[in-house]
Design an enzyme around this catalytic site. Structure first.
Site, PDB file in Angstrom:
ATOM      1  N   GLU A 134      -7.382  -0.575   5.801  1.00  0.00           N
ATOM      2  CA  GLU A 134      -5.940  -0.687   5.535  1.00  0.00           C
ATOM      3  C   GLU A 134      -5.200  -1.191   6.771  1.00  0.00           C
ATOM      4  OE1 GLU A 134      -5.667   2.918   2.202  1.00  0.00           O
ATOM      5  OE2 GLU A 134      -5.143   3.313   4.286  1.00  0.00           O
ATOM      6  N   GLY A 181      -5.615   9.327   3.532  1.00  0.00           N
ATOM      7  CA  GLY A 181      -6.070  10.433   2.700  1.00  0.00           C
ATOM      8  C   GLY A 181      -7.245  10.047   1.816  1.00  0.00           C
ATOM      9  N   ASP A 208       0.848  -1.191   0.000  1.00  0.00           N
ATOM     10  CA  ASP A 208       0.000   0.000   0.000  1.00  0.00           C
ATOM     11  C   ASP A 208       0.880   1.236   0.000  1.00  0.00           C
ATOM     12  OD1 ASP A 208      -2.281   1.538   0.040  1.00  0.00           O
ATOM     13  OD2 ASP A 208      -2.913   0.969   2.059  1.00  0.00           O
TER      14      ASP A 208
END
Length: 221
Positions: free
Chosen positions: A107, A100, A85
């Site tokens: 995540e 963001g 990522d």
């Protein structure tokens, strides 16, 4: 090297790094955002070498499926070999600010599940200290006011991300004005505020490897 080319170089470097570790039963974790999208595109070239992917967002799931990559629900994956990522900031200790794009909770969950976390960024993302990029905090909607007041008490200026709802049905407060001296401690402190789902400091789940694309190629931190 411009930003898109630097991101693409880092994405392909990540693909090359993990390719020798792929096995027919391997599951690859994939993040969210512009850099993760470039990794998905690179990963598609070796999709025959692993079994499936897990994804941190609906958008990434759709992109994986367009490339013909089978996507599993995380609960159906026995193990996740590697998670790749991007990040919004990375400090010298490899602590990150992420979120963001608003997918920080998923995540962080996939990063915590994976055996190895590889972060890919362009050379605008490394910083001496986290905090110039506003810190995203995912919040249960009814707690938005309470959490905003607590974040202000920590010295930040929380701003409600208008018109945005996470894939989990929650809202985001973007906290400006923080200078994050101790990311591990601040991550824990913010997560203990009632109503916070999680925040975008990735210190407890630091990546093992950070690949930085820049004019001189890709540097490994």
């Amino acid at each position: 090297m411009d930003g898109d080319r630097a991101k693409s170089a880092a994405a392909r470097a990540a693909r090359d790094l993990i390719e020798p570790q792929l096995a027919p039963d391997a599951v690859v974790g994939v993040g969210t955002g512009s850099t993760a999208n470039l990794f998905i595109d690179a990963l598609a070239e070796v999709r025959h070498k692993f079994d499936a992917a897990v994804s941190s967002s609906e958008a990434s799931t759709e992109r994986l499926r367009v490339h013909g990559i089978h996507v599993l629900d995380l609960n159906a994956a026995a193990a996740v070999a590697v998670y790749v990522d991007g990040a919004d900031e990375v400090d010298p200790s490899r602590a990150l600010i992420k979120g963001g794009g608003g997918a920080l909770t998923r995540e962080k969950i996939v990063a915590a599940t994976a055996e190895t976390f590889v972060c890919i960024v362009d050379d605008s993302k490394p910083v001496g200290r986290l905090g110039a990029f506003p810190l995203p905090v995912e919040v249960i909607p009814m707690a938005r006011g309470l959490v905003a007041r607590r974040l202000a008490g920590l010295g930040g200026q929380p701003v409600y991300r208008q018109g945005f709802v996470t894939d989990n049905g929650n809202v985001i407060l973007d906290v400006h004005g923080l200078s994050i001296v101790d990311p591990d401690a601040l991550e824990r402190e913010i997560d203990h505020i009632p109503g916070v789902v999680t925040n975008g400091i990735f210190a407890a789940e630091r990546p093992e490897v950070v690949l930085v694309g820049g004019p001189g190629g890709v540097e490994r931190l």
